[in-house]
Write a protein that holds these residues in place. Structure first.
Motif: not given
Length: 127
Positions: A37-51
């Motif tokens: 779950k946390n790896m999926e969240t990290l991957a998603y956030s790398l693309d969609h979250e601010p720096t």
């Protein structure tokens, strides 16, 4: 109670509930689930979250913590080659997490998820 304190309490209660079971097999299953779950969240956030993002930082640290728990739980004396192979898989995933986070490259993290998914599927079949 402020928002951050509420989130911390929720996380602490969630972790305590998941690890309260004295069944080591179930604890490892929960750690694997959280890692995925946390790896999926990290991957998603790398693309969609601010720096700079608390979601990104939180999922990064939780992923690394889960990897550490899994690697530390291996019994190389009894597990032999299987334990060694699992350690190598976890190390591959850790490198994907670290490099993906540093390079802001979600692909590196996404590539490390399928091995964890396979281990989790296999782990669920063991009784």
């Amino acid at each position: 109670m402020n928002f951050n304190a509420s989130i911390k309490q929720y996380i602490d209660v969630d972790i305590a509930a998941k690890t309260a079971n004295p069944n080591a097999h179930k604890i490892i299953e929960e750690v694997l689930k959280d890692l995925k779950k946390n790896m999926e969240t990290l991957a998603y956030s790398l693309d969609h979250e601010p720096t700079i993002s608390s979601l990104k930082s939180h999922s990064f640290s939780k992923s690394l913590t889960a990897i550490y728990i899994l690697q530390s739980s291996l019994n190389f004396e009894e597990g032999g080659e299987i334990a060694e192979n699992l350690y190598k898989i976890y190390e591959f995933c850790k490198q994907g997490i670290l490099k993906g986070f540093m390079k802001k490259d979600s692909k590196l993290v996404y590539e490390a998820i399928p091995p964890i998914d396979e281990i989790l599927d296999s782990w669920k079949k063991i009784k």
